[in-house]
Scaffold this active site. Structure first.
Site, PDB file in Angstrom:
ATOM      1  N   ALA A 100      34.569  49.819  42.139  1.00 14.22           N
ATOM      2  CA  ALA A 100      36.136  49.605  42.508  1.00 14.22           C
ATOM      3  C   ALA A 100      36.643  48.504  41.084  1.00 14.22           C
ATOM      4  O   ALA A 100      35.901  48.212  40.845  1.00 14.22           O
ATOM      5  CB  ALA A 100      36.593  49.341  43.680  1.00 14.22           C
ATOM      6  N   GLY A 159      31.259  51.323  43.642  1.00 14.63           N
ATOM      7  CA  GLY A 159      31.988  52.226  43.933  1.00 14.63           C
ATOM      8  C   GLY A 159      30.810  53.428  42.387  1.00 14.63           C
ATOM      9  O   GLY A 159      31.337  54.317  43.136  1.00 14.63           O
ATOM     10  N   GLU A 198      27.687  54.547  44.492  1.00  7.75           N
ATOM     11  CA  GLU A 198      28.511  55.526  45.442  1.00  7.75           C
ATOM     12  C   GLU A 198      29.520  56.968  44.847  1.00  7.75           C
ATOM     13  O   GLU A 198      29.224  58.232  44.893  1.00  7.75           O
ATOM     14  CB  GLU A 198      30.182  55.266  46.048  1.00  7.75           C
ATOM     15  CG  GLU A 198      29.315  54.132  46.979  1.00  7.75           C
ATOM     16  CD  GLU A 198      30.513  52.750  47.813  1.00  7.75           C
ATOM     17  OE1 GLU A 198      31.137  52.431  47.066  1.00  7.75           O
ATOM     18  OE2 GLU A 198      30.226  52.398  49.391  1.00  7.75           O
ATOM     19  N   GLU A 249      29.145  45.150  46.361  1.00  4.73           N
ATOM     20  CA  GLU A 249      30.362  44.457  47.622  1.00  4.73           C
ATOM     21  C   GLU A 249      29.896  43.444  48.105  1.00  4.73           C
ATOM     22  O   GLU A 249      30.675  42.537  48.274  1.00  4.73           O
ATOM     23  CB  GLU A 249      30.444  45.736  48.694  1.00  4.73           C
ATOM     24  CG  GLU A 249      31.359  46.873  47.607  1.00  4.73           C
ATOM     25  CD  GLU A 249      29.712  47.809  47.394  1.00  4.73           C
ATOM     26  OE1 GLU A 249      28.840  47.631  47.123  1.00  4.73           O
ATOM     27  OE2 GLU A 249      30.704  48.986  47.032  1.00  4.73           O
TER      28      GLU A 249
END
Ligand code: COA
Length: 262
Positions: free
Chosen positions: A66, A109, A112, A132
């Site tokens: 992200a 992300g 993911e 993260e």
């Protein structure tokens, strides 16, 4: 200069190739990229002629996570909106198979996103991880349930607790990717795989994906748990300190370069 679209889309027969195209920021997922992917997914989901979707990244990254500048600004209410988790849930629920063609960094992300696809092919240069925790937050876009489903709880715990980044060989060894190919062959291999899928009966493939979905974790309860935990972390002073430190690197590097040149 014409502005390049954030998501490049190419279609051959019933197969889409979507290239995330924000290479200067390593294709990190900002709101505009999230919006572009939602739109593409909505169109693909409503199109009965689509047989398969391939996702890849422009430049040296698949997706480096992200967008940290935007994450830095997000507060608990944003976490509860599950911005990235909602996108990846929609991707996972696309009725046709999806292939992540991972050309470089697939972090946070981005890892993911690759895991929300049905199949993963990686180049030898690809790197995977959920860093993260180093930024004071957690993987909350499916990482806590899609990673263990692929690699087992023990290995998932190690990766999620340490934030360690692994290479493609290790990713293949633990089952995170289906296969590793030379960079020059990545898209050919992805197209071949997609065409192989597209030659099968489309309804039978869609039904197979729907049946397999019964065994893949996801859904509102798991999403809500991740989002609630992330909402707590989004307010923590450590999140702000660690993200500020990441974002300050650019200024530091520019200052160092200027000092070296003077
Ligand atoms: N969000 C926002 N910007 C990002 C980003 C992210 N997740 N990842 C990379 N970028 C930006 C960098 O800030 C840099 O921008 P700048 O040139 O304007 O300073 C640019 O992309 C290139 O990245 P850079 O860090 O210079 O490349 P590198 O080769 O030195 O390092 C990484 C590559 C992937 C190791 C490093 O970019 C990184 O750690 N990114 C964050 C990964 C992460 O923690 N993701 C999870 C987020 S929850």
């Amino acid at each position: 200069m014409t502005e390049q679209p954030l998501l490049l889309r190419t279609r051959r027969d019933g197969v889409w190739l979507w290239t995330l195209n924000r290479p200067d920021k390593l294709n990190s997922l900002d709101q505009a990229m999230v919006d572009a992917l939602h739109q593409a997914l909505d169109e693909a989901a409503g199109d009965p002629d689509v047989r398969c979707v391939i996702l890849t990244g422009a430049g040296r990254a698949f997706v480096a996570g992200a967008d940290i500048a935007q994450l830095r600004q997000r507060r608990h209410a944003d976490a509860l909106r599950a911005i990235n988790a909602g996108l990846l849930d929609k991707l996972a629920r696309l009725p046709v198979p999806t292939i992540a063609a991972v050309n470089g960094f697939a972090l946070g992300g981005g890892c993911e996103l690759a895991m929300a696809c049905d199949l993963r092919i990686a180049t030898e240069a690809a790197k995977f991880g959920q860093p993260e925790v180093g930024l004071g937050i957690m993987a909350a876009a499916g990482g806590t349930y899609r990673l263990p489903a692929l690699v087992g709880l023990g290995m998932a715990r190690e990766l999620l607790f340490t934030g360690r980044i692994i290479d493609a060989t290790e990713a293949a060894r633990i089952g995170l990717v289906n296969r590793v190919v030379p960079a020059s062959e990545l898209l050919d291999v992805a197209w071949d795989l997609a065409r192989e899928i597209a030659r099968a009966d489309p309804l039978a493939v869609r039904m197979s994906k729907a049946a397999l979905a019964q065994h893949t974790p996801g859904g509102p309860a798991l999403m809500a748990f991740e989002s609630t935990a992330q909402a707590v972390l989004f307010e923590s002073p450590e999140k702000f300190r660690r993200m500020d430190a990441f974002l300050a690197r650019k200024a530091e590097r520019a200052a160092r370069k200027a000092a070296e040149e003077s």
